[in-house]
Design a protein around this motif. Structure first.
Motif, PDB file in Angstrom:
ATOM      1  N   ARG A 164       3.098 -14.876   9.343  1.00 11.15           N
ATOM      2  CA  ARG A 164       3.236 -14.655  10.785  1.00 11.15           C
ATOM      3  C   ARG A 164       2.977 -15.925  11.579  1.00 11.15           C
ATOM      4  O   ARG A 164       2.102 -16.720  11.248  1.00 11.15           O
ATOM      5  CB  ARG A 164       2.269 -13.559  11.242  1.00 11.15           C
ATOM      6  N   GLN A 165       3.780 -16.088  12.649  1.00  6.29           N
ATOM      7  CA  GLN A 165       3.556 -17.137  13.646  1.00  6.29           C
ATOM      8  C   GLN A 165       3.427 -18.521  13.007  1.00  6.29           C
ATOM      9  O   GLN A 165       2.348 -19.119  12.990  1.00  6.29           O
ATOM     10  CB  GLN A 165       2.314 -16.816  14.483  1.00  6.29           C
TER      11      GLN A 165
ATOM     12  N   PRO B 211      -5.205 -17.014  16.231  1.00  2.84           N
ATOM     13  CA  PRO B 211      -5.165 -17.885  15.050  1.00  2.84           C
ATOM     14  C   PRO B 211      -6.540 -18.082  14.458  1.00  2.84           C
ATOM     15  O   PRO B 211      -7.558 -18.009  15.158  1.00  2.84           O
ATOM     16  CB  PRO B 211      -4.598 -19.199  15.603  1.00  2.84           C
ATOM     17  N   ASP B 212      -6.584 -18.332  13.154  1.00  6.16           N
ATOM     18  CA  ASP B 212      -7.862 -18.509  12.469  1.00  6.16           C
ATOM     19  C   ASP B 212      -8.706 -19.596  13.109  1.00  6.16           C
ATOM     20  O   ASP B 212      -9.929 -19.484  13.203  1.00  6.16           O
ATOM     21  CB  ASP B 212      -7.614 -18.865  10.999  1.00  6.16           C
ATOM     22  N   SER B 213      -8.050 -20.675  13.565  1.00  5.74           N
ATOM     23  CA  SER B 213      -8.780 -21.823  14.120  1.00  5.74           C
ATOM     24  C   SER B 213      -9.510 -21.490  15.415  1.00  5.74           C
ATOM     25  O   SER B 213     -10.435 -22.195  15.809  1.00  5.74           O
ATOM     26  CB  SER B 213      -7.811 -22.984  14.363  1.00  5.74           C
TER      27      SER B 213
ATOM     28  N   GLN C 208      -4.208 -13.559   9.030  1.00  6.86           N
ATOM     29  CA  GLN C 208      -3.229 -12.856   9.864  1.00  6.86           C
ATOM     30  C   GLN C 208      -1.947 -12.531   9.089  1.00  6.86           C
ATOM     31  O   GLN C 208      -1.119 -11.739   9.554  1.00  6.86           O
ATOM     32  CB  GLN C 208      -2.866 -13.699  11.088  1.00  6.86           C
ATOM     33  N   ASP C 209      -1.757 -13.128   7.901  1.00  5.45           N
ATOM     34  CA  ASP C 209      -0.577 -12.859   7.098  1.00  5.45           C
ATOM     35  C   ASP C 209      -0.794 -11.594   6.274  1.00  5.45           C
ATOM     36  O   ASP C 209      -1.921 -11.125   6.118  1.00  5.45           O
ATOM     37  CB  ASP C 209      -0.273 -14.051   6.188  1.00  5.45           C
ATOM     38  N   ARG C 210       0.283 -11.054   5.709  1.00  8.20           N
ATOM     39  CA  ARG C 210       0.197  -9.834   4.916  1.00  8.20           C
ATOM     40  C   ARG C 210       0.789 -10.078   3.532  1.00  8.20           C
ATOM     41  O   ARG C 210       1.876 -10.628   3.405  1.00  8.20           O
ATOM     42  CB  ARG C 210       0.935  -8.678   5.609  1.00  8.20           C
ATOM     43  N   ILE C 211       0.050  -9.639   2.501  1.00  8.01           N
ATOM     44  CA  ILE C 211       0.446  -9.882   1.120  1.00  8.01           C
ATOM     45  C   ILE C 211       0.570  -8.536   0.402  1.00  8.01           C
ATOM     46  O   ILE C 211      -0.297  -7.675   0.534  1.00  8.01           O
ATOM     47  CB  ILE C 211      -0.583 -10.768   0.399  1.00  8.01           C
TER      48      ILE C 211
ATOM     49  N   LYS D  37      -4.418 -14.475  -1.873  1.00  7.32           N
ATOM     50  CA  LYS D  37      -5.359 -14.201  -0.782  1.00  7.32           C
ATOM     51  C   LYS D  37      -5.975 -15.482  -0.239  1.00  7.32           C
ATOM     52  O   LYS D  37      -6.147 -15.632   0.976  1.00  7.32           O
ATOM     53  CB  LYS D  37      -6.472 -13.263  -1.265  1.00  7.32           C
ATOM     54  N   SER D  38      -6.323 -16.407  -1.121  1.00  7.80           N
ATOM     55  CA  SER D  38      -6.988 -17.631  -0.683  1.00  7.80           C
ATOM     56  C   SER D  38      -6.017 -18.670  -0.130  1.00  7.80           C
ATOM     57  O   SER D  38      -6.435 -19.591   0.566  1.00  7.80           O
ATOM     58  CB  SER D  38      -7.783 -18.235  -1.835  1.00  7.80           C
TER      59      SER D  38
END
Length: 342
Positions: free
Chosen positions: A252-253, A76-78, A236-239, A230-231
């Protein structure tokens, strides 16, 4: 180990350039380096921005000389450290070095090999070894990695939408089948567990934007919406740009509550953004859980939720399973001539 026979190198180059998938490409490069020069550990470091701060997401590819599977659950980003905590790497990136070496006080050795896209560093291979490499061995490593960089750029170019820079529909078709395979579960959608989610996003009244302001401003709206996508979502996600004014997001998740909050946050970001000349723009979003049925059915569910949002006021987020439960939608068979993905 330093190779004296060029044949193994050529064989590995053939294998590297035979892939059409980023993950397989990375592993073929790591496999080639492991056999040609030897190394103790390899990580891929992905860089991403959050509020103008660059963070690093590590992914272990090789440990103790043995290949390992990529992380099934993304970090995760965190939990990702800032790039500023990697002092030697950050200094090398600022100097635009193609390779960065550092030997620590205990004798351990690091070699970083940045990967750039459109003159921006997007990732880096981090090689750890018990001792520094010779100049000849470094030449082999840099040569293999340069082939990897060039070929990855070609792959990335074929996977991106030319206008927005987002992944294109072809890439969506390939990645979505993999996501549905990974996400298949017996957990019910209403359970408060982390799942994958598919959302279809459509710009409201986009045809009127083109008709009133022209296609130049219409293209600018598409680019700005892509930037806000994007912002608004995590690294982790897909665009994807699915076509025209329609975009697709693979989240995701996340729990259902988190997914709903994230999609609504994006909708609000669009609503509050001042688009030059055009002014106010809104989007409608339909989303569903991933992992219950064939890919074409899942896409059909998100589409049904999107159409419900557009037919009932627009500028809103609708959840397919909730609409079904409330009787606002009815189950419909999605034929291959209605939605064609593969």
């Amino acid at each position: 180990m330093t190779p004296n026979n060029p044949s193994p190198i050529l064989q590995h180059l053939v294998e590297i350039t035979g892939h059409r998938d980023h993950t397989r490409l990375e592993y073929s490069v790591i496999s080639a380096l492991r056999h040609l020069v030897g190394m103790r550990q390899v990580r891929k470091l992905e860089f991403f921005l959050v509020k103008d701060v660059t963070y690093v997401r590590p992914c272990l590819l090789l440990v103790d000389g043995e290949m390992v599977a990529p992380d099934a659950v993304p970090v995760p980003d965190s939990a990702c450290p800032p790039l500023a905590s990697h002092t030697e790497l950050m200094q090398g990136l600022e100097q635009r070095s193609s390779s960065i070496q550092y030997t620590y006080a205990d004798g351990s050795y690091r070699l970083w090999l940045p990967v750039r896209l459109d003159d921006r560093v997007v990732s880096c291979l981090e090689i750890s070894n018990d001792s520094a490499y010779s100049a000849q061995t470094l030449d082999v490593i840099n040569g293999i990695v340069e082939v990897y960089r060039n070929y990855q750029s070609l792959l990335d170019y074929s996977e991106r939408d030319a206008l927005t820079g987002l992944f294109n529909r072809k890439t969506f078709d390939e990645q979505f089948s993999r996501h549905t395979r990974d996400a298949t579960s017996t957990t019910r959608p209403e359970d408060d567990v982390e799942s994958h989610w598919l959302a279809v996003v459509d710009i409201d009244h986009f045809k009127q934007v083109n008709d009133r302001f022209g296609h130049v401003y219409g293209d600018e709206v598409l680019i700005l919406v892509a930037n806000l996508l994007k912002s608004s979502f995590r690294s982790q996600d897909r665009i994807f740009r699915f076509g025209g004014e329609e975009f697709v997001v693979l989240l995701r998740q996340a729990t259902l509550e988190q997914a709903r909050l994230i999609f609504n946050r994006f909708r609000t970001n669009i609503e509050q953004f001042a688009f030059p000349q055009v002014g106010r723009v809104t989007v409608s979003v339909g989303f569903t859980i991933v992992g219950y049925g064939a890919p074409v059915e899942i896409m059909g569910h998100a589409d049904q939720a999107l159409y419900h949002a557009k037919e009932n006021g627009r500028n809103q987020v609708c959840y397919y399973e909730e609409l079904m439960k409330g009787g606002q939608l009815q189950a419909a068979d999605v034929a291959h001539d209605d939605v064609e993905l593969f």
